[in-house]
Design a protein around this motif. Sequence first.
Motif, PDB file in Angstrom:
ATOM      1  N   ALA A 121       0.836  -1.203   0.000  1.00 50.86           N
ATOM      2  CA  ALA A 121       0.000   0.000   0.000  1.00 50.86           C
ATOM      3  C   ALA A 121       0.875   1.259   0.000  1.00 50.86           C
ATOM      4  O   ALA A 121       0.561   2.243  -0.681  1.00 50.86           O
ATOM      5  CB  ALA A 121      -0.931  -0.008   1.210  1.00 50.86           C
ATOM      6  N   PHE A 122       1.956   1.219   0.748  1.00 52.00           N
ATOM      7  CA  PHE A 122       2.893   2.351   0.824  1.00 52.00           C
ATOM      8  C   PHE A 122       3.526   2.582  -0.550  1.00 52.00           C
ATOM      9  O   PHE A 122       3.638   3.717  -1.027  1.00 52.00           O
ATOM     10  CB  PHE A 122       3.953   2.046   1.872  1.00 52.00           C
ATOM     11  N   ASP A 123       3.944   1.495  -1.190  1.00 42.85           N
ATOM     12  CA  ASP A 123       4.565   1.585  -2.507  1.00 42.85           C
ATOM     13  C   ASP A 123       3.585   2.187  -3.519  1.00 42.85           C
ATOM     14  O   ASP A 123       3.971   3.018  -4.357  1.00 42.85           O
ATOM     15  CB  ASP A 123       5.016   0.197  -2.970  1.00 42.85           C
ATOM     16  N   GLU A 124       2.343   1.784  -3.439  1.00 38.05           N
ATOM     17  CA  GLU A 124       1.323   2.318  -4.346  1.00 38.05           C
ATOM     18  C   GLU A 124       1.120   3.816  -4.110  1.00 38.05           C
ATOM     19  O   GLU A 124       1.004   4.600  -5.061  1.00 38.05           O
ATOM     20  CB  GLU A 124      -0.003   1.573  -4.154  1.00 38.05           C
ATOM     21  N   PHE A 125       1.075   4.213  -2.835  1.00 40.24           N
ATOM     22  CA  PHE A 125       0.936   5.632  -2.513  1.00 40.24           C
ATOM     23  C   PHE A 125       2.096   6.435  -3.108  1.00 40.24           C
ATOM     24  O   PHE A 125       1.897   7.480  -3.736  1.00 40.24           O
ATOM     25  CB  PHE A 125       0.893   5.830  -0.996  1.00 40.24           C
ATOM     26  N   LEU A 126       3.317   5.935  -2.924  1.00 44.46           N
ATOM     27  CA  LEU A 126       4.501   6.642  -3.411  1.00 44.46           C
ATOM     28  C   LEU A 126       4.505   6.738  -4.938  1.00 44.46           C
ATOM     29  O   LEU A 126       4.926   7.752  -5.502  1.00 44.46           O
ATOM     30  CB  LEU A 126       5.771   5.947  -2.924  1.00 44.46           C
ATOM     31  N   SER A 127       4.030   5.688  -5.608  1.00 45.45           N
ATOM     32  CA  SER A 127       4.016   5.686  -7.073  1.00 45.45           C
ATOM     33  C   SER A 127       3.074   6.739  -7.638  1.00 45.45           C
ATOM     34  O   SER A 127       3.212   7.148  -8.798  1.00 45.45           O
ATOM     35  CB  SER A 127       3.624   4.302  -7.600  1.00 45.45           C
ATOM     36  N   GLU A 128       2.105   7.171  -6.835  1.00 44.42           N
ATOM     37  CA  GLU A 128       1.143   8.175  -7.283  1.00 44.42           C
ATOM     38  C   GLU A 128       1.583   9.598  -6.946  1.00 44.42           C
ATOM     39  O   GLU A 128       0.934  10.565  -7.364  1.00 44.42           O
ATOM     40  CB  GLU A 128      -0.228   7.888  -6.662  1.00 44.42           C
ATOM     41  N   CYS A 129       2.674   9.731  -6.180  1.00 43.91           N
ATOM     42  CA  CYS A 129       3.192  11.062  -5.852  1.00 43.91           C
ATOM     43  C   CYS A 129       4.040  11.593  -7.009  1.00 43.91           C
ATOM     44  O   CYS A 129       4.435  10.851  -7.899  1.00 43.91           O
ATOM     45  CB  CYS A 129       4.032  10.998  -4.570  1.00 43.91           C
ATOM     46  N   HIS A 130       4.336  12.879  -6.963  1.00 43.85           N
ATOM     47  CA  HIS A 130       5.077  13.517  -8.040  1.00 43.85           C
ATOM     48  C   HIS A 130       6.451  14.013  -7.584  1.00 43.85           C
ATOM     49  O   HIS A 130       7.097  14.784  -8.291  1.00 43.85           O
ATOM     50  CB  HIS A 130       4.261  14.684  -8.609  1.00 43.85           C
ATOM     51  N   GLY A 131       6.883  13.563  -6.416  1.00 38.31           N
ATOM     52  CA  GLY A 131       8.190  13.956  -5.927  1.00 38.31           C
ATOM     53  C   GLY A 131       9.289  13.085  -6.508  1.00 38.31           C
ATOM     54  O   GLY A 131       9.092  12.357  -7.488  1.00 38.31           O
ATOM     55  N   SER A 132      10.449  13.138  -5.912  1.00 39.47           N
ATOM     56  CA  SER A 132      11.613  12.397  -6.414  1.00 39.47           C
ATOM     57  C   SER A 132      11.661  10.958  -5.906  1.00 39.47           C
ATOM     58  O   SER A 132      12.494  10.175  -6.365  1.00 39.47           O
ATOM     59  CB  SER A 132      12.896  13.121  -6.002  1.00 39.47           C
ATOM     60  N   ILE A 133      10.801  10.614  -4.952  1.00 39.81           N
ATOM     61  CA  ILE A 133      10.762   9.262  -4.386  1.00 39.81           C
ATOM     62  C   ILE A 133       9.426   8.625  -4.782  1.00 39.81           C
ATOM     63  O   ILE A 133       8.373   9.029  -4.310  1.00 39.81           O
ATOM     64  CB  ILE A 133      10.877   9.306  -2.848  1.00 39.81           C
ATOM     65  N   GLN A 134       9.476   7.634  -5.667  1.00 43.39           N
ATOM     66  CA  GLN A 134       8.230   7.081  -6.192  1.00 43.39           C
ATOM     67  C   GLN A 134       8.114   5.572  -6.023  1.00 43.39           C
ATOM     68  O   GLN A 134       7.336   4.921  -6.713  1.00 43.39           O
ATOM     69  CB  GLN A 134       8.063   7.469  -7.658  1.00 43.39           C
ATOM     70  N   SER A 135       8.875   5.032  -5.093  1.00 49.67           N
ATOM     71  CA  SER A 135       8.753   3.601  -4.783  1.00 49.67           C
ATOM     72  C   SER A 135       9.233   3.373  -3.357  1.00 49.67           C
ATOM     73  O   SER A 135       9.982   4.184  -2.796  1.00 49.67           O
ATOM     74  CB  SER A 135       9.574   2.748  -5.747  1.00 49.67           C
ATOM     75  N   PHE A 136       8.808   2.250  -2.792  1.00 54.66           N
ATOM     76  CA  PHE A 136       9.249   1.897  -1.443  1.00 54.66           C
ATOM     77  C   PHE A 136      10.749   1.651  -1.415  1.00 54.66           C
ATOM     78  O   PHE A 136      11.427   1.974  -0.447  1.00 54.66           O
ATOM     79  CB  PHE A 136       8.485   0.656  -0.958  1.00 54.66           C
ATOM     80  N   GLU A 137      11.283   1.095  -2.504  1.00 52.70           N
ATOM     81  CA  GLU A 137      12.729   0.868  -2.588  1.00 52.70           C
ATOM     82  C   GLU A 137      13.490   2.188  -2.489  1.00 52.70           C
ATOM     83  O   GLU A 137      14.460   2.315  -1.732  1.00 52.70           O
ATOM     84  CB  GLU A 137      13.095   0.171  -3.896  1.00 52.70           C
ATOM     85  N   ALA A 138      13.051   3.182  -3.257  1.00 57.57           N
ATOM     86  CA  ALA A 138      13.712   4.483  -3.232  1.00 57.57           C
ATOM     87  C   ALA A 138      13.585   5.142  -1.857  1.00 57.57           C
ATOM     88  O   ALA A 138      14.526   5.769  -1.362  1.00 57.57           O
ATOM     89  CB  ALA A 138      13.129   5.391  -4.311  1.00 57.57           C
TER      90      ALA A 138
END
Length: 198
Positions: free
Chosen positions: A17-34
Amino acid sequence: MAQHLKNNPLTPTEIEAFDEFLSECHGSIQSFEALDGLFCALICAPHLVPIDQYLAVIMDQTDTFKTEQQSREVLEWMMRHGNTIEDELRSTVKTDNIYVPPLIMDEEGVTLGNEWAAGFMLGVSLSDDGSWSDLMDHETLSQLLVPMMMLAHEHHPDPEIRSPAILAEAREELLESMFEGLANLFAYFQKRRRGTGI
């Protein structure tokens, strides 16, 4: 900090769920790995990086939480995962254990490490006290950052900055060096640390 946020790693469902949230953001961090890479750099750093500073690279000005509940969940996930990383890195100082970040595999099952390394180097850039610059100028210690820099720049659009192509066997060795380097970086800065970056 509330006790339930300590020693409470995220579940696979929460990570997804966290990874999905990050993938929808527009910042420089767009995955749980990052994000893991970013947090590792912030936790290694000897001085605190304020939350508003690293939130700004995760969520840009156009990003907003959909609900109050989502806001609470995401901020709690950040705190819990930051605590998990710090616990893991502290254990590397006392034991032979090495923290292995959650890295993405490609369609052929190859672990890449590019997003983690890019997140880590972004975290390094957020520390403005000169600590990382001093380390980079050190003839020996600067080698600890070489794997991160190589993987972070492997696909850089500027050919002058882009790292040479990394073959599978060399990538595996580079990842191992990166994990060991992370543990050594945490230990190196430990005496100067004044609280974590998370």
